[in-house]
Design a protein around this motif. Sequence first.
Motif, PDB file in Angstrom:
ATOM      1  N   ASN A  49     -60.781  51.186  38.143  1.00 48.83           N
ATOM      2  CA  ASN A  49     -60.555  50.359  39.323  1.00 48.83           C
ATOM      3  C   ASN A  49     -59.091  49.973  39.467  1.00 48.83           C
ATOM      4  O   ASN A  49     -58.581  49.860  40.576  1.00 48.83           O
ATOM      5  CB  ASN A  49     -61.425  49.104  39.258  1.00 48.83           C
ATOM      6  CG  ASN A  49     -62.892  49.407  39.485  1.00 48.83           C
ATOM      7  OD1 ASN A  49     -63.243  50.457  40.017  1.00 48.83           O
ATOM      8  ND2 ASN A  49     -63.755  48.499  39.069  1.00 48.83           N
ATOM      9  N   ILE A  52     -57.379  53.082  40.874  1.00 44.77           N
ATOM     10  CA  ILE A  52     -57.708  53.281  42.285  1.00 44.77           C
ATOM     11  C   ILE A  52     -57.052  52.222  43.151  1.00 44.77           C
ATOM     12  O   ILE A  52     -56.548  52.514  44.245  1.00 44.77           O
ATOM     13  CB  ILE A  52     -59.237  53.273  42.471  1.00 44.77           C
ATOM     14  CG1 ILE A  52     -59.864  54.474  41.763  1.00 44.77           C
ATOM     15  CG2 ILE A  52     -59.605  53.292  43.949  1.00 44.77           C
ATOM     16  CD1 ILE A  52     -61.368  54.474  41.770  1.00 44.77           C
ATOM     17  N   THR A  54     -54.264  50.647  42.492  1.00 42.77           N
ATOM     18  CA  THR A  54     -52.836  50.979  42.551  1.00 42.77           C
ATOM     19  C   THR A  54     -52.581  52.070  43.583  1.00 42.77           C
ATOM     20  O   THR A  54     -51.631  51.990  44.370  1.00 42.77           O
ATOM     21  CB  THR A  54     -52.344  51.428  41.165  1.00 42.77           C
ATOM     22  OG1 THR A  54     -52.596  50.399  40.207  1.00 42.77           O
ATOM     23  CG2 THR A  54     -50.848  51.729  41.201  1.00 42.77           C
ATOM     24  N   LEU A  55     -53.437  53.086  43.583  1.00 41.09           N
ATOM     25  CA  LEU A  55     -53.323  54.143  44.581  1.00 41.09           C
ATOM     26  C   LEU A  55     -53.518  53.595  45.987  1.00 41.09           C
ATOM     27  O   LEU A  55     -52.816  53.984  46.931  1.00 41.09           O
ATOM     28  CB  LEU A  55     -54.338  55.245  44.282  1.00 41.09           C
ATOM     29  CG  LEU A  55     -54.352  56.463  45.218  1.00 41.09           C
ATOM     30  CD1 LEU A  55     -52.998  57.150  45.223  1.00 41.09           C
ATOM     31  CD2 LEU A  55     -55.445  57.442  44.811  1.00 41.09           C
ATOM     32  N   PHE A  56     -54.451  52.673  46.132  1.00 44.45           N
ATOM     33  CA  PHE A  56     -54.697  52.032  47.421  1.00 44.45           C
ATOM     34  C   PHE A  56     -53.475  51.247  47.897  1.00 44.45           C
ATOM     35  O   PHE A  56     -53.110  51.277  49.075  1.00 44.45           O
ATOM     36  CB  PHE A  56     -55.907  51.111  47.301  1.00 44.45           C
ATOM     37  CG  PHE A  56     -56.277  50.405  48.576  1.00 44.45           C
ATOM     38  CD1 PHE A  56     -56.558  51.117  49.732  1.00 44.45           C
ATOM     39  CD2 PHE A  56     -56.342  49.024  48.616  1.00 44.45           C
ATOM     40  CE1 PHE A  56     -56.901  50.466  50.904  1.00 44.45           C
ATOM     41  CE2 PHE A  56     -56.678  48.367  49.781  1.00 44.45           C
ATOM     42  CZ  PHE A  56     -56.961  49.088  50.929  1.00 44.45           C
ATOM     43  N   ILE A  59     -50.869  53.685  49.122  1.00 43.36           N
ATOM     44  CA  ILE A  59     -51.236  54.198  50.445  1.00 43.36           C
ATOM     45  C   ILE A  59     -50.916  53.180  51.528  1.00 43.36           C
ATOM     46  O   ILE A  59     -50.357  53.518  52.586  1.00 43.36           O
ATOM     47  CB  ILE A  59     -52.727  54.576  50.463  1.00 43.36           C
ATOM     48  CG1 ILE A  59     -52.958  55.831  49.621  1.00 43.36           C
ATOM     49  CG2 ILE A  59     -53.211  54.819  51.898  1.00 43.36           C
ATOM     50  CD1 ILE A  59     -54.409  56.201  49.457  1.00 43.36           C
ATOM     51  N   ILE A 299     -57.814  61.478  51.365  1.00 43.46           N
ATOM     52  CA  ILE A 299     -57.473  60.550  50.286  1.00 43.46           C
ATOM     53  C   ILE A 299     -57.710  59.104  50.725  1.00 43.46           C
ATOM     54  O   ILE A 299     -58.272  58.292  49.991  1.00 43.46           O
ATOM     55  CB  ILE A 299     -56.014  60.748  49.836  1.00 43.46           C
ATOM     56  CG1 ILE A 299     -55.860  62.109  49.148  1.00 43.46           C
ATOM     57  CG2 ILE A 299     -55.580  59.632  48.892  1.00 43.46           C
ATOM     58  CD1 ILE A 299     -54.429  62.450  48.789  1.00 43.46           C
ATOM     59  N   ILE A 300     -57.292  58.767  51.943  1.00 45.06           N
ATOM     60  CA  ILE A 300     -57.449  57.399  52.440  1.00 45.06           C
ATOM     61  C   ILE A 300     -58.922  57.020  52.513  1.00 45.06           C
ATOM     62  O   ILE A 300     -59.325  55.938  52.071  1.00 45.06           O
ATOM     63  CB  ILE A 300     -56.779  57.250  53.823  1.00 45.06           C
ATOM     64  CG1 ILE A 300     -55.253  57.318  53.672  1.00 45.06           C
ATOM     65  CG2 ILE A 300     -57.176  55.932  54.484  1.00 45.06           C
ATOM     66  CD1 ILE A 300     -54.516  57.314  54.994  1.00 45.06           C
ATOM     67  N   ILE A 302     -61.518  58.357  50.916  1.00 44.30           N
ATOM     68  CA  ILE A 302     -62.139  58.316  49.584  1.00 44.30           C
ATOM     69  C   ILE A 302     -61.731  57.058  48.832  1.00 44.30           C
ATOM     70  O   ILE A 302     -62.571  56.367  48.226  1.00 44.30           O
ATOM     71  CB  ILE A 302     -61.770  59.577  48.775  1.00 44.30           C
ATOM     72  CG1 ILE A 302     -62.424  60.816  49.390  1.00 44.30           C
ATOM     73  CG2 ILE A 302     -62.194  59.434  47.317  1.00 44.30           C
ATOM     74  CD1 ILE A 302     -61.979  62.124  48.778  1.00 44.30           C
ATOM     75  N   VAL A 303     -60.440  56.720  48.879  1.00 44.45           N
ATOM     76  CA  VAL A 303     -59.963  55.528  48.170  1.00 44.45           C
ATOM     77  C   VAL A 303     -60.584  54.265  48.751  1.00 44.45           C
ATOM     78  O   VAL A 303     -61.030  53.369  48.016  1.00 44.45           O
ATOM     79  CB  VAL A 303     -58.423  55.464  48.220  1.00 44.45           C
ATOM     80  CG1 VAL A 303     -57.927  54.107  47.747  1.00 44.45           C
ATOM     81  CG2 VAL A 303     -57.817  56.557  47.350  1.00 44.45           C
ATOM     82  N   VAL A 306     -64.268  54.138  47.582  1.00 45.98           N
ATOM     83  CA  VAL A 306     -64.458  53.838  46.155  1.00 45.98           C
ATOM     84  C   VAL A 306     -64.098  52.391  45.858  1.00 45.98           C
ATOM     85  O   VAL A 306     -64.820  51.690  45.131  1.00 45.98           O
ATOM     86  CB  VAL A 306     -63.625  54.803  45.289  1.00 45.98           C
ATOM     87  CG1 VAL A 306     -63.687  54.400  43.824  1.00 45.98           C
ATOM     88  CG2 VAL A 306     -64.124  56.230  45.455  1.00 45.98           C
ATOM     89  N   VAL A 307     -62.982  51.905  46.418  1.00 46.66           N
ATOM     90  CA  VAL A 307     -62.592  50.507  46.199  1.00 46.66           C
ATOM     91  C   VAL A 307     -63.669  49.566  46.727  1.00 46.66           C
ATOM     92  O   VAL A 307     -64.063  48.598  46.062  1.00 46.66           O
ATOM     93  CB  VAL A 307     -61.237  50.209  46.877  1.00 46.66           C
ATOM     94  CG1 VAL A 307     -60.959  48.714  46.900  1.00 46.66           C
ATOM     95  CG2 VAL A 307     -60.115  50.919  46.148  1.00 46.66           C
TER      96      VAL A 307
END
Length: 321
Positions: A49, A52, A54-56, A59, A299-300, A302-303, A306-307
């Motif tokens: 989490n 994810i 951090t990736l969010f 983005i 990617i946007i 999916i992220v 999942v978040v």
Amino acid sequence: MTDLSEFNMSDGELFSHVDHSALESEKITAPRYSYWRSVFRVFFRKRINVVILTLFAIILAFTYIYPAINHYDPYANILEGWTKHLTPSVAMEALGHNIHYILGTGASGQSTFDAVWYGSRISVSMAFLCAAINLTLGVVIGAIWGFSKKVDMVMTEVYNIIGNVPYLLFIAVLVLIFSAGFWTMVFALTITGWLGIAYFIRTQVIIIRDREYNLASRCLGTPITRIAMKNILPFMTSVIVTLAATEIPSYISYEVFLSYIGMGMSDMSLGRLIYSAENAMLTPGWQFEFWSPVVVASIITIVLYVVGQNLGDASDPRTHM
């Protein structure tokens, strides 16, 4: 047998008088519980989490901050014919080794990287706005719908009529009737988008509305709206968060699909970029124009999904044990 006199202790040292206090007896010795603190503790317990999230954050930074600090002009190089449809390596060699040209250039010589994030800002903003409107209306109306029999009779008929109309077809018709723009898409996605959410919330409310504490509140004369807002909706926090996790990515998908078939926004969204670069998909060296917005949109979504799903799981009080 041990003699107490060996310890040289008096009765006063062995025993002490305890005063009775009614106030002290009412105190709860259990540790203080904070719902949202427990939610975030459970959420961040999983390292995936953190990755994810951090990736969010990255983005969101590229979606909103990057376009704000970098002015994007899609026609800046339109008169320079040699700048059109350049691959990343050629573009960086000819136009400079910087972040703007790491995905090459488009049909007008524009930066594909800048275009993708500029389009992402429009698509993500539309998704968040639609989700806020639909979730607010759906949750509030659904809570009242599940508690009031009069409202249930009316809204059930409305749902049976409108719910049988294909949602995507309904959106497409509205976009064709009105001018294809940002607010037209928001209107099309929210005019009936809240109805399915309201029906789902209504079903959940019916399941828990007749529990003992709700029956007691009704016997005491508590208004239905107050029971719904105070007794029902807080109990359904994890359900609402999970709904948001599925709704936000779905609006981006709707926009991308409608724009791809030529029925979406006229603004340069992710879907519009994919539609404009459709001819470049099969042309050698031009594929970055098409696949870049496709990959970013994927990617946007999916992220976000999942978040939202993991946050919804963490919002369930049963996971706080």
